[in-house]
Design an enzyme around this catalytic site. Structure first.
Site, PDB file in Angstrom:
ATOM      1  N   GLU A  80       6.694  -7.767  -7.447  1.00  0.00           N
ATOM      2  CA  GLU A  80       6.553  -8.921  -6.545  1.00  0.00           C
ATOM      3  C   GLU A  80       5.094  -9.332  -6.345  1.00  0.00           C
ATOM      4  O   GLU A  80       4.704  -9.787  -5.275  1.00  0.00           O
ATOM      5  CB  GLU A  80       7.231  -8.629  -5.202  1.00  0.00           C
ATOM      6  CG  GLU A  80       8.714  -8.338  -5.332  1.00  0.00           C
ATOM      7  CD  GLU A  80       9.366  -7.935  -4.022  1.00  0.00           C
ATOM      8  OE1 GLU A  80       8.822  -8.247  -2.946  1.00  0.00           O
ATOM      9  OE2 GLU A  80      10.435  -7.287  -4.070  1.00  0.00           O
ATOM     10  N   GLU A 108      15.956  -5.969  -7.952  1.00  0.00           N
ATOM     11  CA  GLU A 108      16.304  -5.783  -6.533  1.00  0.00           C
ATOM     12  C   GLU A 108      17.145  -6.973  -6.100  1.00  0.00           C
ATOM     13  O   GLU A 108      16.895  -8.107  -6.514  1.00  0.00           O
ATOM     14  CB  GLU A 108      15.062  -5.735  -5.627  1.00  0.00           C
ATOM     15  CG  GLU A 108      14.264  -4.475  -5.644  1.00  0.00           C
ATOM     16  CD  GLU A 108      13.097  -4.527  -4.656  1.00  0.00           C
ATOM     17  OE1 GLU A 108      13.199  -5.247  -3.631  1.00  0.00           O
ATOM     18  OE2 GLU A 108      12.080  -3.852  -4.898  1.00  0.00           O
TER      19      GLU A 108
END
Length: 506
Positions: free
Chosen positions: A345, A437
């Site tokens: 991320e 995720e």
């Protein structure tokens, strides 16, 4: 072992070097185990292409700030502005002569990166809008909308707010296609037979099944209690092995042992690393030490660490990587191939490794790759890069094996189609796509109807894990033909890595 005359992570040398390509015999046990999940994608009916445009003037407006605006000279003349509160919505009615799949786009304007949320009938769609040039409007793809025959509704919500909307456009596509086959060589020329076979088997199943996974044993037990089957993928995190974490925490860590046990049960292993700040953790009441992987919780400057190779920051990077290599070597010695997804991320810049932009991030990725493979001799890793869709952050094919996304949509049934399409445009035929995720268990049957065959999909944990779905949903997803899971108990007559995935339960 590969040697380079120039460090691949130097900020003054940003072009990826060509790595040696070599072949090895796949580990047949892994390959056999994953081949059992392969199911063919049913063919989709064709339809003639046509376009439906919904102009802003057709919208039914709600909320206190949303309003119609008009330009005097430029086109389009009418547009919606003032998406600023959750009550601000624009409702469009549409009649479809036939049920089908449509590509949904919008003519919009914004000066910064924005998020938009749309509801098509009962299905949510979330996407990222990119800044338009100057003050003009541009057409941006939103995702795939499934329309029923007859009356349909499309509602545009505030999302992040701050955008103007001139129109929506729906284009009828002829066919929803599965992804192109991928046949890539591991980025690491010295990859272990186990790692090579894992990547090869995932490529074989690509476009035919999506393996289901979780990040915690308790979530695996919960899904098994509901569905009668185990997740095919078990996730973990090396956060607690970070030297910056161990400075403040005592006690023995057992994450590596837990993942070895998962491997012995027949599960694939995916591994993250919430890298505690190597130096500069604030450790205040507002930002305690255990949050030091966040940008706001540390003064650590990754650009300094990569620019000054004699700095304490650079030394701290290397020391941390060495300590993590010790744990990865334990997995390698146990014969465990790892879907390794560090530095995740980064594009959001919430973590220190992405805080200084894409160039330092790419340099850090290459430093990590170089230290683990060339210096530490860790070769059981399949390297997974978490992408938000911006190609400026991509380290290059020489350092990445799989492209993953981390998604937490407001609507758990959101197919994340815009991001899938963006990544397919960049990586089709070159790299597998995966959901590394997800907040809850993604709606795999819906995704696969839209042509999205993510290689595997791993739910996060606690309230953002499988418990976010109701039990009936979990069973529906688990029992769908394209979901890959494990039997409740691996077959005792076979070695654990030969336990079949996705086969009917006895």
């Amino acid at each position: 072992m590969t040697h380079r005359s120039t460090p691949p992570y130097s900020l003054s040398h940003r072009q990826p070097d060509k790595r040696e390509v070599c072949s090895a015999t796949p580990w047949r046990a892994i390959h056999h185990r994953l081949l059992t999940v392969l199911l063919l994608l049913p063919g989709a009916a064709s339809a003639s292409a046509r376009t439906i445009r919904l102009n802003a003037k057709r919208a039914v407006l709600s909320g206190s700030d949303l309003r119609m605006a008009q330009q005097k000279a430029d086109e389009p003349r009418h547009y919606l502005t003032g998406f600023s509160t959750d009550a601000d919505t624009a409702l469009f009615h549409i009649h479809a002569g036939k049920a089908g799949v449509y590509r949904l786009s919008c003519l919009c304007r914004m000066t910064q990166r924005k998020g938009m949320e749309i509801t098509v009938n009962a299905d949510g769609i979330s996407t990222i809008l990119h800044p338009t040039n100057g003050h003009g409007f541009s057409m941006q793809y939103l995702g795939i909308a499934e329309l029923v025959r007859g009356s349909n509704t499309i509602v545009v919500h505030k999302g992040w707010g701050g955008f103007d909307l001139a129109s929506l456009e729906l284009r009828k596509d002829a066919v929803v296609q599965p992804p192109e086959p991928v046949n890539s060589t591991p980025s690491d020329p010295a990859a272990t037979p186990e790692a090579r076979a894992l990547l090869s088997a995932l490529e074989t199943g690509y476009g035919k099944t999506t393996l289901v996974g979780v990040y915690a044993n308790k979530d695996a037990k919960y899904t098994q209690s509901v569905t009668g089957r185990q997740p095919a993928v078990m996730g973990g995190d090396l956060m607690r092995y970070s030297p910056g974490f161990l400075l403040h925490s005592s006690g023995t860590q057992h994450e590596v042992e837990r993942l070895i046990a998962a491997h012995q049960r027949g599960q694939l292993v995916t591994l993250s690393w919430h890298w505690a700040s190597p130096l500069g953790a604030l450790n205040t009441l507002q930002e305690p030490w255990f949050r030091s992987f966040y940008t706001e919780a540390t003064t650590f400057d990754v650009r300094v660490a990569l620019t000054d190779l004699h700095s304490p920051e650079h030394d701290a990077l290397l020391s941390d990587i060495h300590q993590i290599a010790i744990q990865l070597r334990r997995l390698q010695d146990a014969g465990v191939p790892v879907l390794w997804r560090p530095l995740h991320e980064a594009e959001d810049e919430d973590f220190w490794w992405g805080a200084k932009g894409s160039e330092p991030f790419q340099a850090l990725w290459k430093l990590l790759y170089h230290q683990l493979t060339d210096v530490e001799g860790i070769h059981n890793l399949v390297w997974v890069f978490t992408s938000g869709g911006d190609p400026a952050w991509y380290p290059g094919d020489a350092y990445v094996d799989i492209i993953g996304i981390d998604a937490y949509p407001k609507d758990i049934h959101d197919a994340e189609n815009a991001l899938w399409t963006t990544l397919q445009d960049q990586f089709a035929g070159r790299r597998l796509l995966t959901i590394s995720e997800f907040g809850g268990v993604p709606d795999l049957p819906r995704m696969q109807r839209l042509g999205e065959w993510w290689s595997y999909a791993v739910s996060w944990s606690a309230e953002l894990g499988p418990r976010k779905n109701n039990p009936a949903e979990l069973k529906r997803i688990d029992e769908s033909p394209g979901a890959g899971t494990l039997p409740s108990q691996p077959q005792a007559a076979l070695p654990p890595m030969l336990a079949p995935v996705g086969s009917p339960q006895p």
